[in-house]
Design a protein around this motif. Sequence first.
Motif, PDB file in Angstrom:
ATOM      1  N   ARG A  41     -74.711 -36.569  -4.163  1.00  0.00           N
ATOM      2  CA  ARG A  41     -73.487 -36.661  -3.347  1.00  0.00           C
ATOM      3  C   ARG A  41     -72.273 -36.183  -4.138  1.00  0.00           C
ATOM      4  N   LEU A  42     -72.184 -36.613  -5.393  1.00  0.00           N
ATOM      5  CA  LEU A  42     -71.041 -36.254  -6.228  1.00  0.00           C
ATOM      6  C   LEU A  42     -70.905 -34.736  -6.356  1.00  0.00           C
ATOM      7  N   ALA A  64     -71.196 -42.246 -11.492  1.00  0.00           N
ATOM      8  CA  ALA A  64     -72.428 -41.943 -10.758  1.00  0.00           C
ATOM      9  C   ALA A  64     -73.647 -42.248 -11.621  1.00  0.00           C
ATOM     10  N   LEU A  65     -73.594 -41.866 -12.894  1.00  0.00           N
ATOM     11  CA  LEU A  65     -74.723 -42.117 -13.790  1.00  0.00           C
ATOM     12  C   LEU A  65     -74.988 -43.608 -13.977  1.00  0.00           C
ATOM     13  N   ALA A 122     -65.049 -34.703 -12.290  1.00  0.00           N
ATOM     14  CA  ALA A 122     -64.459 -35.134 -13.560  1.00  0.00           C
ATOM     15  C   ALA A 122     -65.478 -35.960 -14.343  1.00  0.00           C
ATOM     16  N   ASP A 123     -65.280 -36.022 -15.649  1.00  0.00           N
ATOM     17  CA  ASP A 123     -66.189 -36.777 -16.515  1.00  0.00           C
ATOM     18  C   ASP A 123     -66.310 -38.234 -16.061  1.00  0.00           C
ATOM     19  N   ARG A 124     -65.222 -38.813 -15.635  1.00  0.00           N
ATOM     20  CA  ARG A 124     -65.230 -40.222 -15.189  1.00  0.00           C
ATOM     21  C   ARG A 124     -66.079 -40.379 -13.931  1.00  0.00           C
ATOM     22  N   GLU A 125     -65.976 -39.438 -13.005  1.00  0.00           N
ATOM     23  CA  GLU A 125     -66.798 -39.484 -11.791  1.00  0.00           C
ATOM     24  C   GLU A 125     -68.283 -39.383 -12.138  1.00  0.00           C
TER      25      GLU A 125
END
Length: 175
Positions: free
Chosen positions: A107-108, A128-129, A121-124
């Motif tokens: 989805r991301l 998700a991870l 972005a790294d935060r997103e």
Amino acid sequence: LSRVRIGGNTRVELERPGLGTWIRTVARGDDPSRAERAVERAFDAIARVDRQMSVHRPDSQLARVNRAAGIEAVKVDDAVIEVVTRARARAQRSGGVYDPTVLPLMRLYGFYGARRGGFPADREIANALDAVGWRHVIVDRAAGTLGLARRGAGIDLGSIGKGWAVDQAVAALRA
């Protein structure tokens, strides 16, 4: 539906959407009506799997499990339990290389839903991870329930679910 007579056999071919893709089923036999019924039964089997395991249908059993992630387990059919159990076992055996809980990442990155204009972005990605991991899958065969331990987690059975659907369709054709 198309019918083509070749010698003593009839080839019956039917195409329909399902499982997030386009499906074509072909049967050959000496009785065209029987071949048509077999193809219809195969599509019925595929439709049943789609109702159970599709991430593309908001009313599927798997979609209900994904919406309830981190909240509660959901009652599902035995077939869903079986496929998820197999997927979880393969994830464990592969050391997580194959993981049916990849839905948050799918989805991301825009594979389902709205397309993204660029990379997340790294935060997103980190968020998700955090929701991905086959260990988050909770199967209770006795209760007939399936759950996910983390909010935001999600199961995508696209690969193994399609294989299961093909197996069910083949069994219907043979029957």
